[in-house]
Each structure stands twice: as C-alpha cells, then as structure tokens.
Design a protein around this motif. Structure first.
Motif, PDB file in Angstrom:
ATOM      1  N   GLY A 293       1.064  -1.274   0.140  1.00  0.00           N
ATOM      2  CA  GLY A 293      -0.240   0.383   0.011  1.00  0.00           C
ATOM      3  C   GLY A 293       1.034   1.201   0.261  1.00  0.00           C
ATOM      4  O   GLY A 293       0.062   1.948  -0.501  1.00  0.00           O
ATOM      5  N   ASN A 294       2.007   1.669   0.361  1.00  0.00           N
ATOM      6  CA  ASN A 294       2.671   2.132   0.918  1.00  0.00           C
ATOM      7  C   ASN A 294       3.354   2.624  -0.283  1.00  0.00           C
ATOM      8  O   ASN A 294       3.151   3.992  -1.023  1.00  0.00           O
ATOM      9  CB  ASN A 294       4.100   2.634   1.290  1.00  0.00           C
ATOM     10  N   CYS A 295       3.324   1.933  -1.655  1.00  0.00           N
ATOM     11  CA  CYS A 295       3.386   2.523  -2.997  1.00  0.00           C
ATOM     12  C   CYS A 295       2.905   2.580  -3.760  1.00  0.00           C
ATOM     13  O   CYS A 295       2.688   3.704  -5.038  1.00  0.00           O
ATOM     14  CB  CYS A 295       4.785   1.788  -3.462  1.00  0.00           C
TER      15      CYS A 295
ATOM     16  N   MET B 252      -0.117   2.631  -3.149  1.00  0.00           N
ATOM     17  CA  MET B 252      -1.505   2.964  -2.533  1.00  0.00           C
ATOM     18  C   MET B 252      -2.472   2.136  -1.931  1.00  0.00           C
ATOM     19  O   MET B 252      -3.007   1.357  -3.149  1.00  0.00           O
ATOM     20  CB  MET B 252      -1.932   4.249  -3.413  1.00  0.00           C
TER      21      MET B 252
ATOM     22  N   SER C  66      -4.495   2.994  -6.564  1.00  0.00           N
ATOM     23  CA  SER C  66      -4.062   4.052  -7.859  1.00  0.00           C
ATOM     24  C   SER C  66      -2.679   4.699  -8.410  1.00  0.00           C
ATOM     25  O   SER C  66      -2.537   5.268  -9.342  1.00  0.00           O
ATOM     26  CB  SER C  66      -4.918   5.277  -7.768  1.00  0.00           C
ATOM     27  N   GLY C  67      -1.550   3.332  -7.240  1.00  0.00           N
ATOM     28  CA  GLY C  67       0.240   4.111  -7.617  1.00  0.00           C
ATOM     29  C   GLY C  67       0.490   5.712  -7.471  1.00  0.00           C
ATOM     30  O   GLY C  67      -0.150   6.020  -7.301  1.00  0.00           O
ATOM     31  N   LEU C  68       1.439   5.696  -8.299  1.00  0.00           N
ATOM     32  CA  LEU C  68       1.620   7.452  -8.318  1.00  0.00           C
ATOM     33  C   LEU C  68       2.457   8.050  -9.607  1.00  0.00           C
ATOM     34  O   LEU C  68       3.048   7.369  -9.708  1.00  0.00           O
ATOM     35  CB  LEU C  68       2.866   6.773  -7.134  1.00  0.00           C
ATOM     36  N   GLY C  69       1.355   8.486 -10.101  1.00  0.00           N
ATOM     37  CA  GLY C  69       1.950   9.364 -11.483  1.00  0.00           C
ATOM     38  C   GLY C  69       2.338   8.482 -12.598  1.00  0.00           C
ATOM     39  O   GLY C  69       1.856   7.464 -12.724  1.00  0.00           O
ATOM     40  N   LYS C  70       3.401   8.618 -13.000  1.00  0.00           N
ATOM     41  CA  LYS C  70       4.758   7.692 -14.271  1.00  0.00           C
ATOM     42  C   LYS C  70       5.137   7.372 -13.339  1.00  0.00           C
ATOM     43  O   LYS C  70       6.484   6.382 -13.701  1.00  0.00           O
ATOM     44  CB  LYS C  70       4.494   8.598 -15.082  1.00  0.00           C
ATOM     45  N   LEU C  71       5.307   6.800 -12.029  1.00  0.00           N
ATOM     46  CA  LEU C  71       6.720   6.723 -11.367  1.00  0.00           C
ATOM     47  C   LEU C  71       5.600   4.809 -10.649  1.00  0.00           C
ATOM     48  O   LEU C  71       6.687   3.484 -10.995  1.00  0.00           O
ATOM     49  CB  LEU C  71       6.735   7.480 -10.790  1.00  0.00           C
ATOM     50  N   ILE C  72       4.722   4.725 -10.269  1.00  0.00           N
ATOM     51  CA  ILE C  72       4.399   3.461  -9.580  1.00  0.00           C
ATOM     52  C   ILE C  72       3.187   3.681  -9.968  1.00  0.00           C
ATOM     53  O   ILE C  72       1.615   3.818 -10.426  1.00  0.00           O
ATOM     54  CB  ILE C  72       4.111   3.828  -8.641  1.00  0.00           C
TER      55      ILE C  72
ATOM     56  N   LYS D 138       8.987   2.572 -15.370  1.00  0.00           N
ATOM     57  CA  LYS D 138      10.642   2.415 -15.808  1.00  0.00           C
ATOM     58  C   LYS D 138      11.047   2.220 -14.472  1.00  0.00           C
ATOM     59  O   LYS D 138      12.100   1.815 -14.658  1.00  0.00           O
ATOM     60  CB  LYS D 138      10.671   3.615 -16.433  1.00  0.00           C
ATOM     61  N   GLU D 139      10.555   3.037 -13.481  1.00  0.00           N
ATOM     62  CA  GLU D 139      11.098   2.154 -12.224  1.00  0.00           C
ATOM     63  C   GLU D 139      10.916   1.395 -11.808  1.00  0.00           C
ATOM     64  O   GLU D 139      10.322   0.026 -11.639  1.00  0.00           O
ATOM     65  CB  GLU D 139      10.950   3.256 -11.209  1.00  0.00           C
TER      66      GLU D 139
ATOM     67  N   PRO E 173      11.841   2.930  -0.573  1.00  0.00           N
ATOM     68  CA  PRO E 173      10.506   2.454  -0.813  1.00  0.00           C
ATOM     69  C   PRO E 173       9.667   2.804   0.068  1.00  0.00           C
ATOM     70  O   PRO E 173       7.979   2.065   0.431  1.00  0.00           O
ATOM     71  CB  PRO E 173      10.928   1.895  -0.718  1.00  0.00           C
ATOM     72  N   SER E 174       9.464   3.712   1.259  1.00  0.00           N
ATOM     73  CA  SER E 174       8.547   3.224   2.793  1.00  0.00           C
ATOM     74  C   SER E 174       7.244   4.459   2.562  1.00  0.00           C
ATOM     75  O   SER E 174       6.562   3.658   2.028  1.00  0.00           O
ATOM     76  CB  SER E 174       9.729   3.501   3.834  1.00  0.00           C
ATOM     77  N   ILE E 175       8.084   6.079   2.679  1.00  0.00           N
ATOM     78  CA  ILE E 175       6.957   6.416   3.548  1.00  0.00           C
ATOM     79  C   ILE E 175       6.441   7.476   1.969  1.00  0.00           C
ATOM     80  O   ILE E 175       5.491   8.211   2.296  1.00  0.00           O
ATOM     81  CB  ILE E 175       6.786   7.052   4.563  1.00  0.00           C
TER      82      ILE E 175
ATOM     83  N   PRO F 115       6.401   6.969  -1.138  1.00  0.00           N
ATOM     84  CA  PRO F 115       5.340   7.308  -2.192  1.00  0.00           C
ATOM     85  C   PRO F 115       3.899   7.658  -2.167  1.00  0.00           C
ATOM     86  O   PRO F 115       2.689   9.122  -2.010  1.00  0.00           O
ATOM     87  CB  PRO F 115       5.479   5.729  -2.260  1.00  0.00           C
ATOM     88  N   ILE F 116       3.455   7.735  -0.611  1.00  0.00           N
ATOM     89  CA  ILE F 116       2.282   8.077   0.157  1.00  0.00           C
ATOM     90  C   ILE F 116       2.412   9.477   0.625  1.00  0.00           C
ATOM     91  O   ILE F 116       2.001  10.251   0.050  1.00  0.00           O
ATOM     92  CB  ILE F 116       1.678   7.203   1.401  1.00  0.00           C
TER      93      ILE F 116
ATOM     94  N   LYS G 131       2.194  11.297  -2.594  1.00  0.00           N
ATOM     95  CA  LYS G 131       1.032  11.406  -3.285  1.00  0.00           C
ATOM     96  C   LYS G 131      -0.308  12.713  -2.637  1.00  0.00           C
ATOM     97  O   LYS G 131      -0.356  12.938  -3.045  1.00  0.00           O
ATOM     98  CB  LYS G 131       0.503  10.168  -3.279  1.00  0.00           C
TER      99      LYS G 131
ATOM    100  N   LEU H  32       0.970  15.784  -3.669  1.00  0.00           N
ATOM    101  CA  LEU H  32      -0.124  16.044  -5.399  1.00  0.00           C
ATOM    102  C   LEU H  32      -1.436  16.409  -4.477  1.00  0.00           C
ATOM    103  O   LEU H  32      -1.638  17.798  -5.618  1.00  0.00           O
ATOM    104  CB  LEU H  32       0.502  14.648  -5.910  1.00  0.00           C
TER     105      LEU H  32
ATOM    106  N   LYS I  21       7.580  12.851 -13.672  1.00  0.00           N
ATOM    107  CA  LYS I  21       6.614  11.406 -14.120  1.00  0.00           C
ATOM    108  C   LYS I  21       5.738  11.641 -12.581  1.00  0.00           C
ATOM    109  O   LYS I  21       4.626  11.124 -13.029  1.00  0.00           O
ATOM    110  CB  LYS I  21       7.142  10.418 -13.492  1.00  0.00           C
ATOM    111  N   LEU I  22       6.050  13.136 -12.070  1.00  0.00           N
ATOM    112  CA  LEU I  22       4.748  12.679 -10.784  1.00  0.00           C
ATOM    113  C   LEU I  22       3.689  14.106 -11.326  1.00  0.00           C
ATOM    114  O   LEU I  22       2.582  14.058 -10.713  1.00  0.00           O
ATOM    115  CB  LEU I  22       4.898  14.301  -9.447  1.00  0.00           C
ATOM    116  N   GLY I  23       3.602  14.677 -12.547  1.00  0.00           N
ATOM    117  CA  GLY I  23       3.432  15.735 -13.146  1.00  0.00           C
ATOM    118  C   GLY I  23       3.060  17.023 -12.749  1.00  0.00           C
ATOM    119  O   GLY I  23       2.506  17.762 -12.788  1.00  0.00           O
TER     120      GLY I  23
END
Lengths: 140, 217
Positions: free
Chosen positions: A45-47, A49, A53-59, A95-96, B85-87, B89-90, B93, B96, B131-133
């Motif tokens: 879930g950390n990555c 979500m 829904s993932g994260l942008g074009k990263l995940i 690509k990540e 890899p841990s907190i 990405p959340i 998001k 964002l 990539k995050l927009g």
C-alpha cells in the motif's frame, strides 16, 4: 405421485451438495481476500496506494485487469523478485524498479494475489496456494 | 425590559461571531525570545519567533532556490528521496493533492528536499518531477549537500533525517509537511502520510492566505 416426490428429494439433495461445495470455496475466498487486504496494506500500500491507484508515472496502478489476467502466472514472481524491466500498464510505460519482497510465504502470496486480482475493479476469483507454488517454480 | 434583554443577547452574539470570523489565525510554532527596550521612556517588549535559517539549494531545473526566491510566497516543505521504498510515495501522493489544489497560485510554493544527494542528481529529480506530473516552478525538488540538508531539517524545520543502514532505503526521516509563512515562520506541521492531516493542511493554507489578504485591506 411417488415418483415426483422421490425426484424432488433427489434434486434438493443435489442442489444442497452443490451449494455446500460452493460455499466452502467462497468461504476460503473470503478469508484469503480479507487476509490479503491486511497483507496488501503492510507490504504494497505504501507505493501502490490503498486504493491501488499508484503514483503518477512512477508507480503503476493495479487496475489494469487485462495485464493482470494475461500475466497471472508471473504475478507471484514479480512480487518475490521485484521488477527491473519496463512494463506497460493501462497504455502507460513504467520504468522504475520495483523492490523484491523475498520474505513472503506462499500462502501469503496467495492471499495477496487473491486480494489484488479481485480489488480495484478486478474480478478474477481465488488465487490458490497451489497456483502460487507452481508459478514460483517457473520464475525467470 | 424584555426587548432590551433580547437586544443585548443579539448584539453580544453578533460581536462574538464577528470576532471569530476576523481573528482566525494560525499559531506561530517554534522557539520564541522576547527582548525589552525603552521607547520614549516606556518599556516595550518585542517577540522574536523562530524562523527558517538562510538557505540556498538547487532545484530540478538547476535554478537556485533561496530565502529571496520565496519572499512573496507561503510554502510547504518536506524531506524525501526518489528511491525511497517506505513512506515517500504516500507523502508524494498526498503532497500532489495539495499541489493540485493550488496549482497556478504562485503565492503557494512547495519545497521537497532530497536527503539522498548522492543518488538524486538534478536529472534524477527532474525525471521524478515530470513523472509525478509537476511542471513549472511552483514545486521545487531540492538538491543540497548532505550536511546542509540534514542541518536545515533539524534546526530549521524541527524535522529529522539521518542515515540508517538497517532500514530499507538506507536513510530514515520523518514524514512531516511543514507550513511556512512569508516571514519564514513555522505555522503548522502535518503528518504527510495521514490523509486527514493533509486535509487539515489544505484548510490551514486557506486560513494563512486569508491572513495576508485581510492584512492588505
């Protein structure tokens, strides 16, 4: 008259057998799905979500039902060994690197995959432990 | 008599209501010092609040971002690294979602400090932003020397960041979003991994923007 009574009793028994088998399967599915939800929150879930829904074009999101179906036999390997190749999800290239989760047991992978392939708009039924074990033997 | 009473109640409640509306302000966080001085024979007390110390970092477009570049903006600061890899990405998001709410409003800026300068070069940060927009200059992903970043985290933003080989990613850090006003004072801290607190941040940004609006009038 006697014939009809016997026939209807027979039919009822058949239907009862059918439903009991079905509910055993569905109980297992329910258990895998709800355990899978907790495993997902801890490990994914950390990555990806909580809503997949993932994260942008990263995940990438986990909503690409066609990808999940076509690569069903690779999913366990992807979780265990991670991913360094680029993949296309919902038409977008990612690509990540995905980190490996080597510590997960086969039964946990089965629960996780049951959750992932049935949540977020997916609907692909139980992912059994035997399927996980078979697929893990064929990881590249 | 009865009329007088109800009039009194009505006007009192009106006053209360009016007070509430005009004095909604965010607290000023951090250390404070007072200094006494004599003005025309009278003793006056000045209060000095903790501010973010001067800094100068480079962003994903190789532009220098320092105190001066944020003169007319409030901003939200956090600490992250692209391979986290841990907190992170959340946090990204959630940040964002704040960015999207204020996109195009240059009075609100965003500073994400990389705490892994060895890996997070300018091109890496640029790619991450794309990539995050994130486009334009409103949200900066900052590169600085390890020590200067760790230092401003600890002494400026009351945050922490340090290397720790035992955890995935090799660097540990706190996941706070820090709200800073135009005078570089800290006005709020929010858990960047918690959706509810991020919603509170959005509300507080509106309150802070309103403070400046009503001060202008």
């Amino acid at each position: 008259m006697r014939k009809y009574v016997l026939l209807s009793i027979g039919l009822t028994v058949l239907v009862a057998i059918f439903f009991s088998a079905c509910s055993e399967e569905s109980i297992k599915y329910q258990r895998y799905y709800s355990d899978g939800l907790n495993l997902y929150k801890t490990h994914c879930g950390n990555c990806h979500m909580e809503d997949g829904s993932g994260l942008g074009k990263l995940i990438p999101p986990l909503t690409d039902t066609i990808y999940l179906k076509e690569n069903r036999d690779k999913l366990a390997c992807i979780i265990v060994y991670g991913l360094s190749d680029s993949i296309v999800i919902n038409g977008i290239g990612y690509k990540e690197k995905m980190p490996a989760e080597k510590h997960l047991a086969a039964v946990d992978l089965a629960k996780l995959l049951t959750y992932v392939t049935n949540a977020f708009g997916n609907n692909q039924g139980l992912y059994d432990i035997s399927e996980v074990e078979k697929n893990l033997r064929n990881c590249k | 008599m009865k009329i007088l009473k109800s009039l009194l109640v009505a006007s009192a409640s009106f006053l209360l209501f009016a007070c509430n509306q005009h004095h909604e302000k965010l607290p000023i966080l951090g250390e404070r010092q007072t200094m006494e001085r004599m003005v025309n024979g009278k003793l006056e007390v000045d209060t000095f609040y903790q501010t973010i110390p001067a800094f100068s970092f480079m962003n994903q477009d190789s532009a220098i971002i320092n105190n001066d570049s944020l003169k007319n903006s409030i901003y939200i600061a956090d600490f992250f690294f692209t391979s986290c890899p841990s907190i992170c990405p959340i946090m990204s998001k959630n940040m964002l979602s704040v960015y999207q709410k204020y996109k195009g409003n240059n009075e609100v800026r965003f500073l994400s400090h990389s705490i892994d300068p060895k890996h997070d070069s300018i091109p890496v940060l640029k790619k991450y932003a794309n990539k995050l927009g994130v486009t334009g200059t409103q949200w900066s992903f900052l590169l600085g020397s390890r020590d200067s970043i760790y230092n401003i985290a600890r002494n400026g933003y009351m945050n922490y960041a340090q290397e720790n080989e035992k955890i995935p990613g090799g660097v540990e850090h706190s996941g706070y979003f820090i709200l800073v006003d135009k005078d570089k004072r800290i006005r709020g801290a929010y858990d960047g991994t918690n959706k509810e607190q991020v919603e509170n941040l959005k509300t507080d940004i509106d309150i802070l923007l309103n403070e400046y609006k009503s001060a202008k009038k």
